[in-house]
Design an enzyme around this catalytic site. Structure first.
Site, PDB file in Angstrom:
ATOM      1  N   SER A 285       0.824  -1.205   0.000  1.00  0.00           N
ATOM      2  CA  SER A 285       0.000   0.000   0.000  1.00  0.00           C
ATOM      3  C   SER A 285       0.865   1.264   0.000  1.00  0.00           C
ATOM      4  CB  SER A 285      -0.945  -0.048   1.211  1.00  0.00           C
ATOM      5  OG  SER A 285      -1.884   0.982   1.160  1.00  0.00           O
ATOM      6  N   ASP A 296      10.151   5.290 -10.195  1.00  0.00           N
ATOM      7  CA  ASP A 296       9.741   5.876 -11.473  1.00  0.00           C
ATOM      8  C   ASP A 296      10.477   7.161 -11.789  1.00  0.00           C
ATOM      9  OD1 ASP A 296       8.040   3.788 -11.845  1.00  0.00           O
ATOM     10  OD2 ASP A 296       6.180   4.947 -11.762  1.00  0.00           O
ATOM     11  N   LYS A 310      -0.618  -4.223  -3.328  1.00  0.00           N
ATOM     12  CA  LYS A 310      -1.929  -3.674  -2.947  1.00  0.00           C
ATOM     13  C   LYS A 310      -2.078  -2.291  -3.568  1.00  0.00           C
ATOM     14  CE  LYS A 310      -4.879  -2.264   0.897  1.00  0.00           C
ATOM     15  NZ  LYS A 310      -5.120  -0.917   0.326  1.00  0.00           N
TER      16      LYS A 310
END
Length: 530
Positions: A285, A296, A310
């Site tokens: 999460s 990224d 998740k």
């Protein structure tokens, strides 16, 4: 009279039958009628609250694995760690040999103020004996916690004092910390461990970061291993520390709720130093939001094993009685567009929950080449254009296999029966003052304290008394790790949590790999394609 009751029953049946043909007889009315029928006609007494609670749970089970219902008490227990405080007496404790053993008192907290000491054993709470009666941790905590300003009377057994000592403690707000540890791993590298993403986590993290920078920190390891998540905003605020103003951190999309984008809201305080984030299969999460954003943007390296996966966002829907539904309303995506939610089938939660076992059985936790993603799940990082994957967790930039060689049945039994903790507590009873005198701070303890053969023999003897059969081969296999755990537990009791992780991390392969990468500029840059 019997005839009248039968007539009423028949009329009810006919009315329900008629309503079932009525276009206005909607599913929600059907649920109301079902509950009324059970409550009024079931052969035994029923608890209507329980019926409704279980009906809601059953409905949510047909959805995704993360939509859930919680009763008022469950809701309070869920929210306490995330809200950052509760009212209590301010101790960290362990239930050893069915006795509450005080590990630490919260600095400035109610127990410290009245003179409770580490090593004390609380025997009675408000005239109720809690020692030797196999009381559950939750039941003990309910007796110790309570509204701010109320008092609780306890009787304490202290080593070297023949009689029980009486204390009256006035409960107060007790902070719950989510930054478990912060220390210098080497002269230039700091280490911060986050256990959950709570309301106060960004402030705790910034405070730890500031203290480490004052000690000369240039590079940082952030440990998110076993961190199951928490507040999305907390992850966003911490990601902002490492990114540039305006950088995308995460965005959410849902068919019935507005889409949101979360952007770094300032030039981060730590944008230049080397950064490594540690993750494993239990990092989930909010941990994945932070890890995905860092990966990224090519801001740092992710080290460890594939995260949980998740990527579903739950919105709380509270009821007036304090209960709550947490309903999945959208999915979140990393800056490159990855959904990191692992696959699931509606209504088949058991398979979803056993995913980690499936990974273990497939060899994924030991071998990175056991993980396979289709080309359709490939994405590119935003600056270096590195290949990353969606479709099920964050894949690390450097894989570190799970090490289970030290985990033997002998060690398992010593741990499961509480023997390891009991031995440490007993040893401290006899040697606390001596150790504190010889090792006045955690630095000297970590560097110079040695676990002797006599100490390990003491652990073996205690295990034997607990009916754990000594196995020399298994002991030798686990010996190094057990020594490390004994020393770490001693340090936690004598100093704080940071000293515990400082010692345990010496056996943590992911931590050692991170430290190695941070100190090897070529390897670090190569993985980031800089």
């Amino acid at each position: 009279m019997k005839s009248l009751i039968s007539t009423i029953a028949l009329l009810l049946v006919f009315s329900i039958s008629a309503l079932s043909q009525d276009i206005r007889f909607t599913p929600d009315r059907k649920l109301q009628y079902a509950e009324a029928i059970i409550a009024n006609y079931y052969v035994e007494p029923v608890d209507r609250d329980t019926i409704v609670d279980e009906a809601i749970r059953a409905m949510l089970l047909t959805l995704d694995p993360h939509s859930a219902y919680s009763t008022p008490e469950e809701t309070r227990e869920l929210n306490e760690p995330l809200n950052g405080n509760f009212s209590g007496i301010g101790i960290q404790f362990n239930m050893a040999t069915d006795t509450l053993y005080v590990i630490q008192t919260i600095s400035g907290g109610p127990s410290e103020k009245v003179g409770i000491l580490p090593g004390d054993r609380i025997i009675e709470v408000d005239d109720t004996i809690i020692a030797g009666v196999k009381m559950k941790n939750n039941d003990v905590m309910k007796r110790l916690r309570g509204p701010k300003g109320t008092t609780v009377d306890v009787k304490v057994k202290r080593q070297g004092v023949p009689d029980l000592i009486d204390f009256t403690i006035t409960r107060d707000d007790i902070p719950i910390y989510s930054v478990d540890a912060a220390y210098m791993a080497d002269p230039k590298t700091g280490y911060i461990r986050i256990s959950r993403f709570a309301e106060q986590t960004p402030d705790e993290f910034k405070e730890a970061l500031q203290k480490l920078r004052a000690k000369g920190m240039k590079n940082l390891i952030v440990d998110l291993q076993d961190n199951g998540g928490g507040y999305l905003n907390a992850a966003k605020d911490i990601a902002s520390i490492f990114l540039n103003k305006g950088d995308l951190i995460v965005y959410t999309e849902g068919p019935k709720t507005p889409n949101y984008t979360y952007i770094a809201d300032g030039n981060g305080e730590f944008r230049d130093g080397k950064l490594v984030i540690l993750v494993n299969q239990y990092s989930a999460s909010a941990s994945e939001i932070l890890s995905g954003a860092i990966q990224d943007h090519d801001r740092g390296l992710i080290v460890g094993r594939r995260t949980f996966g998740k990527g579903l966002v739950q919105r709380p829907f509270p009821f007036p009685d304090g209960s709550m539904i947490r309903l999945t309303v959208s999915k979140y995506f990393t800056p490159s567009g990855r959904s990191i939610q692992k696959p699931y089938t509606k209504g088949h939660i058991d398979n979803y929950l056993e995913d980690i076992k499936h990974r273990y059985d497939a060899g994924e936790l030991m071998h990175s080449d056991s993980i396979h993603f289709p080309d359709s799940l490939q994405y590119k990082t935003l600056h270096a254009g590195r290949t990353v994957y969606g479709g099920g967790g964050i894949m690390p930039d450097r894989f570190v296999p799970l090490d289970t060689m030290w985990y033997t049945p002998y060690y398992r039994d010593i741990l499961a029966k509480g023997t390891l903790y009991q031995y440490v507590l007993g040893y401290l009873d006899q040697h606390r003052n001596e150790i504190k005198a010889n090792y006045p701070n955690e630095d000297t303890f970590a560097e110079k304290f040695e676990i002797t053969p006599e100490m390990m023999q003491g652990l073996i003897d205690r295990a034997t008394k607990a009916d754990i059969i000594y196995n020399e081969e298994q002991y030798k296999q686990s010996e190094s790790f057990m020594k490390r755990m004994v020393k770490a537990l001693l340090a936690r009791d004598l100093y704080d949590n940071s000293s515990y992780f400082r010692i345990v991390n010496e056996e943590n392969e992911a931590f050692n790999e991170a430290l190695k990468l941070i100190n090897d500029s070529d390897a670090y840059s190569k993985l980031l394609k800089k």
